[in-house]
Design a protein around this motif. Structure first.
Motif, PDB file in Angstrom:
ATOM      1  N   GLY A   1      71.951  91.308  19.110  1.00  0.00           N
ATOM      2  CA  GLY A   1      72.778  91.839  20.191  1.00  0.00           C
ATOM      3  C   GLY A   1      72.417  93.286  20.488  1.00  0.00           C
ATOM      4  O   GLY A   1      71.405  93.823  20.002  1.00  0.00           O
ATOM      5  N   ASP A   2      73.269  93.963  21.282  1.00  0.00           N
ATOM      6  CA  ASP A   2      72.997  95.335  21.702  1.00  0.00           C
ATOM      7  C   ASP A   2      73.799  96.314  20.861  1.00  0.00           C
ATOM      8  O   ASP A   2      74.902  96.023  20.403  1.00  0.00           O
ATOM      9  N   GLY A   3      73.245  97.499  20.669  1.00  0.00           N
ATOM     10  CA  GLY A   3      73.959  98.543  19.959  1.00  0.00           C
ATOM     11  C   GLY A   3      73.675  98.574  18.475  1.00  0.00           C
ATOM     12  O   GLY A   3      73.058  97.666  17.907  1.00  0.00           O
ATOM     13  N   LEU A   4      74.147  99.631  17.835  1.00  0.00           N
ATOM     14  CA  LEU A   4      73.841  99.861  16.424  1.00  0.00           C
ATOM     15  C   LEU A   4      74.399  98.780  15.509  1.00  0.00           C
ATOM     16  O   LEU A   4      73.693  98.245  14.653  1.00  0.00           O
ATOM     17  N   ALA A   5      75.663  98.437  15.681  1.00  0.00           N
ATOM     18  CA  ALA A   5      76.313  97.492  14.770  1.00  0.00           C
ATOM     19  C   ALA A   5      75.661  96.122  14.793  1.00  0.00           C
ATOM     20  O   ALA A   5      75.679  95.396  13.792  1.00  0.00           O
ATOM     21  N   SER A   6      75.068  95.749  15.907  1.00  0.00           N
ATOM     22  CA  SER A   6      74.471  94.412  16.046  1.00  0.00           C
ATOM     23  C   SER A   6      73.139  94.285  15.328  1.00  0.00           C
ATOM     24  O   SER A   6      72.589  93.181  15.248  1.00  0.00           O
ATOM     25  N   GLN A   7      72.600  95.382  14.802  1.00  0.00           N
ATOM     26  CA  GLN A   7      71.276  95.336  14.179  1.00  0.00           C
ATOM     27  C   GLN A   7      71.339  95.120  12.670  1.00  0.00           C
ATOM     28  O   GLN A   7      70.326  95.274  11.977  1.00  0.00           O
ATOM     29  N   ILE A   8      72.489  94.747  12.168  1.00  0.00           N
ATOM     30  CA  ILE A   8      72.646  94.623  10.722  1.00  0.00           C
ATOM     31  C   ILE A   8      71.681  93.598  10.131  1.00  0.00           C
ATOM     32  O   ILE A   8      71.208  93.748   8.997  1.00  0.00           O
ATOM     33  N   ASN A   9      71.332  92.560  10.878  1.00  0.00           N
ATOM     34  CA  ASN A   9      70.418  91.522  10.382  1.00  0.00           C
ATOM     35  C   ASN A   9      69.136  91.448  11.189  1.00  0.00           C
ATOM     36  O   ASN A   9      68.508  90.392  11.261  1.00  0.00           O
ATOM     37  N   ASN A  10      68.744  92.572  11.781  1.00  0.00           N
ATOM     38  CA  ASN A  10      67.505  92.577  12.578  1.00  0.00           C
ATOM     39  C   ASN A  10      66.318  92.300  11.663  1.00  0.00           C
ATOM     40  O   ASN A  10      66.066  93.053  10.719  1.00  0.00           O
ATOM     41  N   PRO A  11      65.562  91.217  11.930  1.00  0.00           N
ATOM     42  CA  PRO A  11      64.459  90.853  11.037  1.00  0.00           C
ATOM     43  C   PRO A  11      63.219  91.721  11.195  1.00  0.00           C
ATOM     44  O   PRO A  11      62.319  91.655  10.349  1.00  0.00           O
ATOM     45  N   GLU A  12      63.160  92.527  12.261  1.00  0.00           N
ATOM     46  CA  GLU A  12      61.936  93.296  12.538  1.00  0.00           C
ATOM     47  C   GLU A  12      62.075  94.779  12.238  1.00  0.00           C
ATOM     48  O   GLU A  12      61.096  95.427  11.887  1.00  0.00           O
ATOM     49  N   VAL A  13      63.261  95.329  12.416  1.00  0.00           N
ATOM     50  CA  VAL A  13      63.477  96.763  12.192  1.00  0.00           C
ATOM     51  C   VAL A  13      64.705  96.923  11.303  1.00  0.00           C
ATOM     52  O   VAL A  13      65.803  96.505  11.680  1.00  0.00           O
ATOM     53  N   GLU A  14      64.519  97.525  10.161  1.00  0.00           N
ATOM     54  CA  GLU A  14      65.642  97.768   9.267  1.00  0.00           C
ATOM     55  C   GLU A  14      66.430  98.971   9.770  1.00  0.00           C
ATOM     56  O   GLU A  14      65.907 100.083   9.862  1.00  0.00           O
ATOM     57  N   VAL A  15      67.695  98.752  10.113  1.00  0.00           N
ATOM     58  CA  VAL A  15      68.536  99.789  10.705  1.00  0.00           C
ATOM     59  C   VAL A  15      69.742 100.011   9.800  1.00  0.00           C
ATOM     60  O   VAL A  15      70.421  99.056   9.411  1.00  0.00           O
ATOM     61  N   ASP A  16      70.016 101.281   9.487  1.00  0.00           N
ATOM     62  CA  ASP A  16      71.188 101.624   8.686  1.00  0.00           C
ATOM     63  C   ASP A  16      72.369 101.806   9.637  1.00  0.00           C
ATOM     64  O   ASP A  16      72.542 102.867  10.254  1.00  0.00           O
ATOM     65  N   ILE A  17      73.195 100.786   9.761  1.00  0.00           N
ATOM     66  CA  ILE A  17      74.302 100.836  10.716  1.00  0.00           C
ATOM     67  C   ILE A  17      75.463 101.694  10.218  1.00  0.00           C
ATOM     68  O   ILE A  17      76.412 101.957  10.956  1.00  0.00           O
ATOM     69  N   SER A  18      75.398 102.134   8.943  1.00  0.00           N
ATOM     70  CA  SER A  18      76.478 102.965   8.401  1.00  0.00           C
ATOM     71  C   SER A  18      76.301 104.431   8.759  1.00  0.00           C
ATOM     72  O   SER A  18      77.169 105.251   8.457  1.00  0.00           O
ATOM     73  N   ARG A  19      75.205 104.780   9.433  1.00  0.00           N
ATOM     74  CA  ARG A  19      74.930 106.182   9.782  1.00  0.00           C
ATOM     75  C   ARG A  19      74.680 106.313  11.282  1.00  0.00           C
ATOM     76  O   ARG A  19      73.536 106.343  11.732  1.00  0.00           O
ATOM     77  N   PRO A  20      75.755 106.390  12.081  1.00  0.00           N
ATOM     78  CA  PRO A  20      75.578 106.578  13.526  1.00  0.00           C
ATOM     79  C   PRO A  20      74.850 107.882  13.814  1.00  0.00           C
ATOM     80  O   PRO A  20      75.027 108.888  13.116  1.00  0.00           O
ATOM     81  N   ASP A  21      74.042 107.854  14.834  1.00  0.00           N
ATOM     82  CA  ASP A  21      73.258 109.026  15.219  1.00  0.00           C
ATOM     83  C   ASP A  21      74.182 110.110  15.782  1.00  0.00           C
ATOM     84  O   ASP A  21      74.942 109.868  16.732  1.00  0.00           O
ATOM     85  N   VAL A  22      74.097 111.315  15.217  1.00  0.00           N
ATOM     86  CA  VAL A  22      74.974 112.414  15.635  1.00  0.00           C
ATOM     87  C   VAL A  22      74.730 112.780  17.093  1.00  0.00           C
ATOM     88  O   VAL A  22      75.669 113.008  17.869  1.00  0.00           O
ATOM     89  N   ARG A  23      73.475 112.839  17.481  1.00  0.00           N
ATOM     90  CA  ARG A  23      73.160 113.216  18.866  1.00  0.00           C
ATOM     91  C   ARG A  23      73.710 112.197  19.854  1.00  0.00           C
ATOM     92  O   ARG A  23      74.223 112.565  20.922  1.00  0.00           O
ATOM     93  N   THR A  24      73.636 110.922  19.502  1.00  0.00           N
ATOM     94  CA  THR A  24      74.182 109.891  20.386  1.00  0.00           C
ATOM     95  C   THR A  24      75.691 110.021  20.513  1.00  0.00           C
ATOM     96  O   THR A  24      76.246 109.862  21.604  1.00  0.00           O
ATOM     97  N   ARG A  25      76.376 110.336  19.414  1.00  0.00           N
ATOM     98  CA  ARG A  25      77.830 110.545  19.488  1.00  0.00           C
ATOM     99  C   ARG A  25      78.167 111.726  20.398  1.00  0.00           C
ATOM    100  O   ARG A  25      79.152 111.694  21.134  1.00  0.00           O
ATOM    101  N   GLN A  26      77.339 112.761  20.350  1.00  0.00           N
ATOM    102  CA  GLN A  26      77.559 113.920  21.218  1.00  0.00           C
ATOM    103  C   GLN A  26      77.374 113.546  22.689  1.00  0.00           C
ATOM    104  O   GLN A  26      78.135 113.996  23.552  1.00  0.00           O
ATOM    105  N   LEU A  27      76.374 112.737  22.963  1.00  0.00           N
ATOM    106  CA  LEU A  27      76.141 112.300  24.338  1.00  0.00           C
ATOM    107  C   LEU A  27      77.297 111.442  24.847  1.00  0.00           C
ATOM    108  O   LEU A  27      77.688 111.540  26.021  1.00  0.00           O
TER     109      LEU A  27
END
Length: 586
Positions: free
Chosen positions: A444-470
């Motif tokens: 799916g779309d967004g950070l939380a949806s990448q928890i089981n992404n088979p191609e890119v390992e994404v740490d969903i517990s650490r939201p990007d600070v710059r994105t939160r500012q935007l």
């Protein structure tokens, strides 16, 4: 005999064993013998030296990103191609977001130039009108209007200026000068004129014009400033959101989909469409979280632009300032006797001006040109080589496709035939290991949806600070735009709401705002109405808290009739009406 027979059959057994082994698996010797000519050619076309590129496939045990099968890539080549994949990714982001950046940059510049020139033309138009009619008397005192336009420009440019206070101060200065002008046989101290300003709230010397001008100017300027600031914010947010650095896990996924086929000796093989989507969604996980606030922002921009095209028309507001001021002065002229009588009752009897107990025919305006209003044809309606309708139409056309940009970005990139195979080519694409169908589900779309992404390992517990500012920046500018749709400025919510420039005036008849068609504007080419012809006016809402009334200048100096004339905005506004009422002031 048996020994000879056995030895003669030995070479045949060896050959048979060799054939069997070849039929069961690929021989290292045979795999190593495959040519890497196509890989070397593509690698060279990208501008890299083929000095370290194998001529034939070699064992891939040295590879860190691609499958460790037989390969045409050395370790140096793999590192080089990994960096190239990151550059290709960032270039794709830049190319696909260029439409956003160009639109916000160019539209902001066009609207900003237009609004600034519109204010400038409005001031020039007023100066030309009053100079043409009143000559040197106006030019000597043009600072009254100059101060108004200075403050309007400062507000539009983002200054901490309350439009209600600006307009209230303008009318206060104007009523003092016009009151002295229509009563030249008296001399007034500054304290007395301060009292005149105080009573103006109840007397409404300018009729309903100040309220109507405040409503029209406030709505238009608030919307114009909000739109201009919104476009600038959109430009900055796109710049920040697209200036990213690919994380190591993202680079691994990019390399595996785009250049591992090259290392396998299959340079023309494109990654499967679903593989590409998973890689892009993993790499752009934080950008996907912008989607909700981004869509709200685009909607708010669209709605404010529609307001500017309709009831909050900046072109019309700037154009009508001089006309409404003319209407206001006309109204005070027509009602000067009634207004003066009530002021004298409330503020006391003024002192007669020395040597001015009687006015001469020259002073009564016998040679002056009568005050008149002006047709819209005499005033500018466009600026910066365009008009507001055209600018708004062009902006709305460009805003529509911006909705959903961030979640559609992975699809936009993967739909490019240079980046991935077509969705219909599922069995003849690179699946990350070899040629074949890609089986994992698309995330799916967004950070939380990448928890089981088979191609890119994404740490969903650490939201990007710059994105939160935007996201916070988008919320703030969207809130400003939404308030501007109601004629409210977030920076001055208390003062503006109290003055009625916000939602309290939603029922205003916008057609009355057209120049020359207000309730106090006489028909063109007809003489002014007599005071008795004016209909009763509703009581006026207080526009301020009396800060000007209570100021103590400590001077209380006396202004003679002669000096007062030098402060006049118009040449006595008096004409036939003044001649008629002159005996009452003796």
């Amino acid at each position: 005999m048996d020994t000879r027979s056995s030895s003669s059959r030995y070479p045949l057994l060896v050959l048979l064993c060799a054939v069997c082994s070849l039929s069961g698996s690929r021989s290292p010797v045979a795999a190593a013998g495959r040519s890497c000519a196509d890989t070397r050619q593509v690698y060279a076309e990208k501008g890299y030296s083929t000095g370290t590129a194998p001529v034939t496939q070699i064992s891939g045990e040295h590879l860190r990103l691609c499958p460790q099968d037989y390969t045409c890539c050395s370790s140096q080549m793999e590192e080089t191609l990994a960096l190239q994949s990151e550059r290709d990714f960032l270039k794709a982001i830049e190319e696909n977001s260029q439409f956003l950046l160009t639109t916000f940059t160019q539209r902001h510049r066009r609207f900003d130039e237009f609004f600034r020139e519109l204010i400038e033309l409005s001031e020039k138009s007023m100066n030309q009108m009053f100079t043409k009619t009143y000559g040197r008397l106006f030019t000597q005192n043009a600072h009254v209007f100059q101060e108004l336009f200075v403050e309007l420009r400062r507000y539009y440019s983002g200054g901490s200026v309350s439009l209600s206070d600006v307009l209230s101060d303008f009318w206060s200065r104007l009523v003092e000068r016009v009151f002295s002008l229509v009563n030249p046989q008296y001399q007034f101290s500054e304290d007395y004129l301060e009292c005149v300003s105080k009573h103006a709230e109840q007397l409404q010397p300018f009729g309903d014009v100040p309220r109507r001008l405040r409503v029209q100017v406030s709505r238009a300027f608030i919307a114009a400033r909000a739109l201009s600031q919104g476009l600038a914010t959109g430009r900055d947010i796109v710049n920040k959101a697209t200036k990213l650095t690919a994380e190591s896990e993202c680079v691994r996924g990019l390399m595996r989909q785009w250049y591992c086929p090259l290392c396998r000796g299959m340079p023309s093989l494109r990654p499967c469409h679903s593989l590409c989507l998973n890689v892009m969604k993993g790499c752009l996980a934080n950008q996907g979280d912008l989607e909700t606030e981004w869509n709200n922002f685009i909607d708010a921009l669209y709605q404010v632009s529609e307001k500017l095209e309709g009831p909050f028309n900046m072109e019309l507001a700037a154009d009508s300032i001089s006309v409404k001021v003319s209407e206001a002065i006309m109204h005070m002229q027509e009602n000067s006797v009634t207004i003066s009588t009530k002021v004298f009752q409330g503020c006391g009897s003024p002192r007669p001006a020395p040597g001015r107990s009687k006015r001469s025919p020259k002073e009564s305006g016998g040679n002056r040109r009568p005050f008149r209003t002006y047709t819209p044809e005499e005033k500018p309606t466009t600026a910066a080589g365009t008009n507001l309708d055209r600018l708004v139409t062009e902006l709305k056309e460009r805003l529509r496709p911006m909705r959903g940009f961030w979640v559609s970005l992975p699809h936009t990139i993967c739909n490019d035939e240079r980046m991935a195979a077509d969705v219909t080519n599922e069995d003849r694409c690179w699946n990350g290991q070899t040629r074949g169908r890609y089986l994992p589900d698309v995330m799916g779309d967004g950070l939380a949806s990448q928890i089981n992404n088979p191609e890119v390992e994404v740490d969903i517990s650490r939201p990007d600070v710059r994105t939160r500012q935007l996201i916070m920046e988008l919320r703030v500018v969207t809130n400003k735009l939404r308030n501007a749709q109601s004629g409210k400025d977030m920076d001055f919510m208390d003062s503006e709401e109290g003055s009625g420039s916000g939602g309290g005036d939603q029922g205003e008849r916008y057609n009355d705002d057209w120049p020359g068609y207000g309730p106090y504007s006489p028909p063109y080419n007809q003489p002014p109405r007599s005071p008795a012809s004016n209909p009763a006016k509703p009581p006026r809402v207080r526009e301020r808290n009396g800060s000007k009334w209570n100021k103590n200048n400590g001077q209380g100096r006396i202004k003679s009739a002669t000096s007062q004339l030098s402060f006049s905005l118009v040449p006595l506004l008096l004409l036939p009406c003044m001649v008629t009422v002159a005996p009452m002031w003796r």
